[in-house]
Scaffold this active site. Structure first.
Site, PDB file in Angstrom:
ATOM      1  N   HIS A 150      -2.736   9.262  -0.675  1.00 17.95           N
ATOM      2  CA  HIS A 150      -1.970  10.399  -0.132  1.00 17.95           C
ATOM      3  C   HIS A 150      -2.276  11.682  -0.889  1.00 17.95           C
ATOM      4  O   HIS A 150      -2.539  11.654  -2.092  1.00 17.95           O
ATOM      5  CB  HIS A 150      -0.467  10.105  -0.094  1.00 17.95           C
ATOM      6  CG  HIS A 150       0.188   9.804  -1.416  1.00 17.95           C
ATOM      7  ND1 HIS A 150       0.735  10.780  -2.204  1.00 17.95           N
ATOM      8  CD2 HIS A 150       0.397   8.633  -2.071  1.00 17.95           C
ATOM      9  CE1 HIS A 150       1.274  10.224  -3.291  1.00 17.95           C
ATOM     10  NE2 HIS A 150       1.076   8.923  -3.237  1.00 17.95           N
ATOM     11  N   ASP A 161      -0.180  14.352  -1.049  1.00 20.26           N
ATOM     12  CA  ASP A 161       0.975  15.060  -1.622  1.00 20.26           C
ATOM     13  C   ASP A 161       1.346  14.494  -2.992  1.00 20.26           C
ATOM     14  O   ASP A 161       1.053  13.351  -3.313  1.00 20.26           O
ATOM     15  CB  ASP A 161       2.189  14.980  -0.694  1.00 20.26           C
ATOM     16  CG  ASP A 161       2.688  13.563  -0.451  1.00 20.26           C
ATOM     17  OD1 ASP A 161       1.848  12.666  -0.224  1.00 20.26           O
ATOM     18  OD2 ASP A 161       3.911  13.339  -0.507  1.00 20.26           O
ATOM     19  N   GLU A 202       3.795  11.153   1.578  1.00 21.95           N
ATOM     20  CA  GLU A 202       4.094   9.774   1.159  1.00 21.95           C
ATOM     21  C   GLU A 202       5.364   9.752   0.331  1.00 21.95           C
ATOM     22  O   GLU A 202       6.195   8.859   0.455  1.00 21.95           O
ATOM     23  CB  GLU A 202       2.921   9.219   0.336  1.00 21.95           C
ATOM     24  CG  GLU A 202       3.014   7.724   0.045  1.00 21.95           C
ATOM     25  CD  GLU A 202       3.808   7.370  -1.202  1.00 21.95           C
ATOM     26  OE1 GLU A 202       4.164   6.196  -1.357  1.00 21.95           O
ATOM     27  OE2 GLU A 202       4.102   8.261  -2.033  1.00 21.95           O
ATOM     28  N   HIS A 240       5.875  10.698 -11.420  1.00 16.04           N
ATOM     29  CA  HIS A 240       7.066  11.375 -10.873  1.00 16.04           C
ATOM     30  C   HIS A 240       7.863  12.092 -11.963  1.00 16.04           C
ATOM     31  O   HIS A 240       8.989  12.507 -11.723  1.00 16.04           O
ATOM     32  CB  HIS A 240       7.994  10.407 -10.106  1.00 16.04           C
ATOM     33  CG  HIS A 240       7.330   9.746  -8.929  1.00 16.04           C
ATOM     34  ND1 HIS A 240       8.018   8.993  -8.018  1.00 16.04           N
ATOM     35  CD2 HIS A 240       6.054   9.735  -8.515  1.00 16.04           C
ATOM     36  CE1 HIS A 240       7.178   8.524  -7.093  1.00 16.04           C
ATOM     37  NE2 HIS A 240       5.974   8.975  -7.386  1.00 16.04           N
TER      38      HIS A 240
HETATM   39 ZN   LIG Z   1       1.931   7.655  -4.777  1.00 14.12          ZN
END
Ligand SMILES: [Zn+2]
Length: 479
Positions: A78, A80, A147, A455
């Site tokens: 992905h 993003d 995603e 993240h």
């Molecule tokens: Zn990921």
């Protein structure tokens, strides 16, 4: 761009492409810039490409000489990234490039997420499309969007464009391990209308806190307790001996996180009696909790009595619903030891002016179990006189007993890493589940290099591990 920060890692182009995309803002819902870049890249090289309305991009490259008869491979990741930054970092994710730096062989972005999740996939695909690998079958490179905010890009792609029956998803972390199965899921909101009457008695707050919490998928089997469920148990235990009315109950922040805190405000005739009982019940609950939940506390505090409280019927019903809600691990996998197959998480409880809302997530690798869960929730809410709404459903990817891609991955890993790789299934969602549902014959593995703290602003990527990851991908594409 001539001034690359990453030097002396091979192949150079792979690392240069990672730097180039780091200069293009690409948070979720802001993928058009990177999609422009990908399409221009394909046009410049005369490659077949396709871009859809939501900015998913597919680029194809033919087989190298001698590989025409080899089965085509779909590579996927992905575009993003999650945009998180430290409180004291000034950074505009919509306009500014990431500020990359290297420390002890790890690549970071100053004060922000790095986007190695899933920029490494984009960089690997670009290097392959730029002919960095001498031998490979026909390749289809799929770059999906959004995603990180519910797999919505993958859901919207038109899979009739894909001809491959083998696939490598590059959205996992951890060198030497492959994900070969994931869970599907669904979110549900249950709403119960409430009846209020003028409040009487002494109001007090009962607050459960200090629990560990965690991800409602991968952490659901840790034994960590759910603050909302502890509150439900407490409310049921209290009503054995005492009359009380609920004023409100609020717990948890997200339906896909195990709630760490829950607060109920109640009224009763005598504060001290309730407090004594609640503390005694909490002590016995504390003795049952896992070690990670050792921080558990129940605090009881007097509150000013508000104008309204729930009537007796609403109070009893709310306590009964939370107490009896079927929560946590519902079934373990028979095929994969230690893997949760089916679970439910009562993530959020919110009291509103005339109703109470329960938000939860169901997860399962098997579609029929999700169907059964939704039937259960429909029946449960019907019994309670409540209503329910299901949304954001996505399919899982069940562990396949036969998988040539998995076998190839294992063989290549043994050679490149000189050790035995691990294969595992996870109790969380991946785009692979959506692609597998659209293309049921697809044979998939999901892999990635060593990266940690994704993240978060501490996200970092091990550069040598990315070198070896490239060798593994190239090895898997060879005959
Ligand atoms: Zn990921």
């Amino acid at each position: 761009m001539d001034d690359y920060i990453i030097r002396n890692y091979k192949p150079e182009k792979l690392f240069h492409y990672f730097e180039e995309i780091s200069a293009i803002p690409h948070g979720s819902r802001n993928e058009s810039g990177i999609a422009d870049y990908l399409c221009r890249f394909a046009k410049d090289r005369g490659l077949e490409w396709y871009r859809d309305q939501v900015n998913n991009v597919l680029i194809k490259i033919p087989a190298t000489p001698g590989y025409d008869r080899e089965p085509a491979v779909l590579l996927q990741g992905h575009t993003d990234m999650v945009c998180e930054k430290n409180m004291d970092t000034e950074h505009d994710f919509t306009t500014q490039p990431l500020d990359l730096y290297i420390e002890d062989g790890w690549l970071h972005a100053r004060g922000t997420t790095l986007g190695a999740d899933d920029g490494i996939a984009v960089a690997v695909m670009l290097a392959l499309l730029d002919k960095e690998a001498a031998e490979h079958p026909a390749l289809e490179c799929l770059f999906t969007v959004e995603e990180e905010i519910g797999l919505t890009g993958a859901k919207k792609f038109d899979y009739t464009k894909i001809t491959s029956k083998r696939m490598i998803n590059m959205d996992s972390e951890g060198e030497g391990q492959a994900v070969v199965g994931c869970a599907g899921g669904c979110r549900s909101d249950i709403t119960l209308p409430l009846a209020f009457v003028p409040a009487a008695g002494q109001a007090m707050s009962l607050k459960v806190s200090g629990l560990m919490g965690g991800h409602s998928g991968v952490d659901i089997s840790t034994g960590r307790s759910n603050a909302n469920k502890i509150m439900g148990r407490l409310l049921l235990a209290l009503r054995r001996d005492i009359d009380y009315n609920l004023i409100s109950i609020n717990g948890g922040l997200m339906e896909n996180a195990i709630p760490r805190e829950c607060e109920a405000v109640i009224t009763a005739l005598d504060f001290d009696t309730i407090k004594d009982m609640a503390v005694r019940i909490a002590a016995s609950i504390a003795s049952e909790l896992c070690r990670e939940d050792a921080g558990f506390i129940l605090s009881c505090n007097r509150r000013e009595t508000p104008k309204l409280m729930m009537n007796c019927a609403s109070t009893r019903k709310v306590a009964a619903m939370i107490g009896s809600f079927n929560n946590g691990v519902l079934r373990m996998s028979d095929d994969v030891p230690g893997l949760v197959e089916y679970s439910r998480n009562l993530g959020v409880i919110r009291t509103n002016a005339d109703s109470i809302k329960f938000s939860l997530s169901t997860r399962s690798a098997i579609e029929s179990q999700i169907d059964a869960s939704l039937d259960y929730l429909d029946a449960f809410t019907e019994l309670c006189g409540a209503s329910v709404e299901h949304y954001n459903r996505y399919p899982g990817w069940k562990y396949e007993k036969v998988s040539p891609m998995r076998d190839k991955y294992i063989a290549v890993c043994r050679r490149v890493l000189a050790r035995e790789p691990k294969v595992l299934a996870i109790h969380a969602g991946l785009e692979c589940g959506i692609i597998k549902a659209a293309l049921p014959d697809m044979d998939i593995v999901s892999i990635g290099p060593d990266m940690v703290n994704i993240h978060t602003p501490d996200e970092k990527l091990n550069l040598e591990s990315l070198e070896r990851f490239w060798q593994i991908i190239v090895g898997m594409l060879r005959k």
